[in-house]
Scaffold this active site. Structure first.
Site, PDB file in Angstrom:
ATOM      1  N   SER A  44      38.206  28.186 -22.954  1.00  0.00           N
ATOM      2  CA  SER A  44      38.950  29.364 -22.501  1.00  0.00           C
ATOM      3  C   SER A  44      38.306  29.843 -21.208  1.00  0.00           C
ATOM      4  O   SER A  44      37.123  29.535 -20.950  1.00  0.00           O
ATOM      5  CB  SER A  44      38.847  30.462 -23.567  1.00  0.00           C
ATOM      6  OG  SER A  44      39.202  31.716 -23.034  1.00  0.00           O
ATOM      7  N   TYR A  84      34.837  36.837 -29.154  1.00  0.00           N
ATOM      8  CA  TYR A  84      35.653  35.675 -28.771  1.00  0.00           C
ATOM      9  C   TYR A  84      35.018  34.977 -27.567  1.00  0.00           C
ATOM     10  O   TYR A  84      34.866  33.760 -27.542  1.00  0.00           O
ATOM     11  CB  TYR A  84      37.076  36.137 -28.456  1.00  0.00           C
ATOM     12  CG  TYR A  84      37.994  35.039 -27.956  1.00  0.00           C
ATOM     13  CD1 TYR A  84      38.580  34.131 -28.847  1.00  0.00           C
ATOM     14  CD2 TYR A  84      38.305  34.916 -26.597  1.00  0.00           C
ATOM     15  CE1 TYR A  84      39.431  33.120 -28.385  1.00  0.00           C
ATOM     16  CE2 TYR A  84      39.156  33.920 -26.134  1.00  0.00           C
ATOM     17  CZ  TYR A  84      39.716  33.020 -27.031  1.00  0.00           C
ATOM     18  OH  TYR A  84      40.560  32.030 -26.565  1.00  0.00           O
TER      19      TYR A  84
HETATM   20  N1  LIG Z   1      47.172  31.057 -25.443  1.00  0.00           N
HETATM   21  C1  LIG Z   1      46.236  31.242 -24.527  1.00  0.00           C
HETATM   22  O1  LIG Z   1      46.460  31.936 -23.510  1.00  0.00           O
HETATM   23  C2  LIG Z   1      44.887  30.604 -24.665  1.00  0.00           C
HETATM   24  C3  LIG Z   1      44.016  30.677 -23.587  1.00  0.00           C
HETATM   25  C4  LIG Z   1      42.762  30.075 -23.668  1.00  0.00           C
HETATM   26  C5  LIG Z   1      42.405  29.404 -24.819  1.00  0.00           C
HETATM   27  N2  LIG Z   1      43.263  29.357 -25.869  1.00  0.00           N
HETATM   28  C6  LIG Z   1      42.828  28.614 -27.054  1.00  0.00           C
HETATM   29  O2  LIG Z   1      43.777  27.609 -27.331  1.00  0.00           O
HETATM   30  C7  LIG Z   1      43.760  27.311 -28.731  1.00  0.00           C
HETATM   31  C8  LIG Z   1      45.178  27.414 -29.269  1.00  0.00           C
HETATM   32  O3  LIG Z   1      45.613  28.747 -29.129  1.00  0.00           O
HETATM   33  P1  LIG Z   1      47.146  29.212 -29.170  1.00  0.00           P
HETATM   34  O4  LIG Z   1      47.303  30.209 -28.117  1.00  0.00           O
HETATM   35  O5  LIG Z   1      48.037  28.024 -29.223  1.00  0.00           O
HETATM   36  O6  LIG Z   1      47.162  30.015 -30.533  1.00  0.00           O
HETATM   37  P2  LIG Z   1      47.905  29.735 -31.916  1.00  0.00           P
HETATM   38  O7  LIG Z   1      49.338  29.431 -31.667  1.00  0.00           O
HETATM   39  O8  LIG Z   1      47.561  30.885 -32.785  1.00  0.00           O
HETATM   40  O9  LIG Z   1      47.184  28.409 -32.437  1.00  0.00           O
HETATM   41  C9  LIG Z   1      45.927  28.445 -33.017  1.00  0.00           C
HETATM   42  C10 LIG Z   1      45.943  27.505 -34.192  1.00  0.00           C
HETATM   43  O10 LIG Z   1      44.620  27.440 -34.725  1.00  0.00           O
HETATM   44  C11 LIG Z   1      44.776  27.054 -36.060  1.00  0.00           C
HETATM   45  N3  LIG Z   1      43.618  27.429 -36.851  1.00  0.00           N
HETATM   46  C12 LIG Z   1      42.904  28.581 -36.820  1.00  0.00           C
HETATM   47  N4  LIG Z   1      41.951  28.548 -37.757  1.00  0.00           N
HETATM   48  C13 LIG Z   1      42.070  27.354 -38.395  1.00  0.00           C
HETATM   49  C14 LIG Z   1      41.389  26.735 -39.463  1.00  0.00           C
HETATM   50  N5  LIG Z   1      40.370  27.348 -40.103  1.00  0.00           N
HETATM   51  N6  LIG Z   1      41.770  25.513 -39.851  1.00  0.00           N
HETATM   52  C15 LIG Z   1      42.794  24.875 -39.245  1.00  0.00           C
HETATM   53  N7  LIG Z   1      43.490  25.403 -38.220  1.00  0.00           N
HETATM   54  C16 LIG Z   1      43.130  26.642 -37.815  1.00  0.00           C
HETATM   55  C17 LIG Z   1      46.009  27.793 -36.558  1.00  0.00           C
HETATM   56  O11 LIG Z   1      46.663  26.936 -37.433  1.00  0.00           O
HETATM   57  P3  LIG Z   1      47.038  27.342 -38.965  1.00  0.00           P
HETATM   58  O12 LIG Z   1      47.501  28.746 -38.961  1.00  0.00           O
HETATM   59  O13 LIG Z   1      48.077  26.323 -39.333  1.00  0.00           O
HETATM   60  O14 LIG Z   1      45.792  27.129 -39.745  1.00  0.00           O
HETATM   61  C18 LIG Z   1      46.857  27.981 -35.302  1.00  0.00           C
HETATM   62  O15 LIG Z   1      48.013  27.182 -35.352  1.00  0.00           O
HETATM   63  C19 LIG Z   1      42.783  28.312 -29.348  1.00  0.00           C
HETATM   64  O16 LIG Z   1      41.517  27.705 -29.440  1.00  0.00           O
HETATM   65  C20 LIG Z   1      42.730  29.435 -28.331  1.00  0.00           C
HETATM   66  O17 LIG Z   1      41.527  30.155 -28.394  1.00  0.00           O
HETATM   67  C21 LIG Z   1      44.498  29.940 -25.823  1.00  0.00           C
END
Ligand SMILES: NC(=O)c1ccc[n+]([C@@H]2O[C@H](COP(=O)([O-])OP(=O)(O)OC[C@H]3O[C@@H](n4cnc5c(N)ncnc54)[C@H](OP(=O)(O)O)[C@@H]3O)[C@@H](O)[C@H]2O)c1
Length: 276
Positions: free
Chosen positions: A160, A173
């Protein structure tokens, strides 16, 4: 000319967090470049839907339920993938998220942050987001490469911009994501001679379910926080999840990035390159 640099045919990719927005887009992208994909997460509805979408588009995917906070759960997932698709060549660790109970707010000073919420952020973003997946899937990749040096592995952890500079409020975070980047560099060196490359992708601001309310008002206009993110992004827009696919395919492909390990690919519209 198609020199196969980005052809992932014959490889197997495990994408943890493919039930989510960014992991899901990466899973689809890897599949569209020929990888067989295991969609991994806890939410079966979203996981089955994502796998079905990939199969409809002509790719090969199936959903495996796993909690990335549990080593036995990840080990069962890895065995299921090996039986169905074969050993994993690529691991994408995209599980993560911010628990705002560990954020500094007007109501909650840094000195009052609850330790359980702090630990939850580290569990989700570091332990589930990188540590246990690398132990379970990376360990198997190392073992396989020892027996057959032609079978190399690639691990891609989702970092991130908070890995580089802490975002305001989200202190736990940010610290956890910085640790994820540091762990990835450690593993890059540890496994450099053992057949496994370890890199990170740093996304900027990408609207996803988890940050929708933070970035947008109900009428679709940006919140003050969303506007701040836009103002700090030189390209003056949010990212589209599909814009992470190129970075993921590049890092997954040994032909394209075989000498690349410990690197961070920043996909942020210039966010980290700007100040005032
Ligand atoms: N969106 C942004 O702007 C952004 C920016 C920088 C970094 N990121 C990073 O990118 C990644 C994806 O984020 P996103 O924005 O796509 O959010 P998201 O749609 O909420 O996806 C995160 C996923 O993580 C999974 N997860 C969380 N805890 C888990 C566990 N214990 N076991 C298995 N799966 C788990 C969840 O799956 P389940 O609910 O199916 O378990 C969820 O589908 C994250 O690491 C986030 O920090 C996002």
């Amino acid at each position: 000319m198609n020199d196969g640099l980005f052809d992932l045919s014959g490889s197997v990719a495990a994408v943890i967090g493919a039930t989510g927005v960014l992991g899901g887009a990466i899973a689809e992208g890897l599949a569209s470049h020929g990888a067989s994909v295991a969609v991994i997460g806890r939410n079966a509805d979203r996981g089955e839907a994502r796998a079905a979408a990939i199969n409809r588009q002509g790719g090969q995917a199936f959903f495996v339920s796993a909690d990335a906070l549990s080593r036995p759960s990840l080990e069962s997932a890895r065995e299921a993938i090996e039986q169905r698709l074969g050993p994993c060549d690529v691991l994408v660790s995209a599980a993560g998220g911010n628990n705002p109970r560990a954020s500094v707010t007007e109501e909650q000073a840094f000195t009052d942050l609850p330790l359980d919420a702090w630990r939850e952020n580290f569990d989700t973003n570091l332990v589930a987001g990188a540590l246990l997946p690398a132990q379970v899937f990376g360990g198997a990749m190392v073992d396989r490469a020892q027996n057959d040096p032609s079978r190399r592995g690639s691990i891609i952890n989702i970092a991130s911009i908070a890995s580089h500079v802490p975002v305001s409020r989200g202190v736990a975070y940010s610290a956890a994501k910085a640790a994820l980047r540091n762990l990835s560099m450690f593993l890059a060196r540890e496994w450099a001679l053992r057949g496994v490359r370890v890199n990170t992708i740093t996304p900027g601001f990408f609207p996803a379910e988890q940050n929708m309310r933070l970035l947008f008002n109900p009428d679709g206009t940006p919140t003050p926080r969303g506007q701040q993110a836009l103002d700090r992004t030189p390209m003056a827009r949010f990212g589209d999840p599909g814009e992470l696919v190129g970075a993921a395919v590049y890092l997954a492909s040994h032909r394209a990035s075989g000498f690349v390990t410990g690197a961070d690919l920043v996909v942020d519209g210039g966010y980290l390159s700007s100040t005032l």
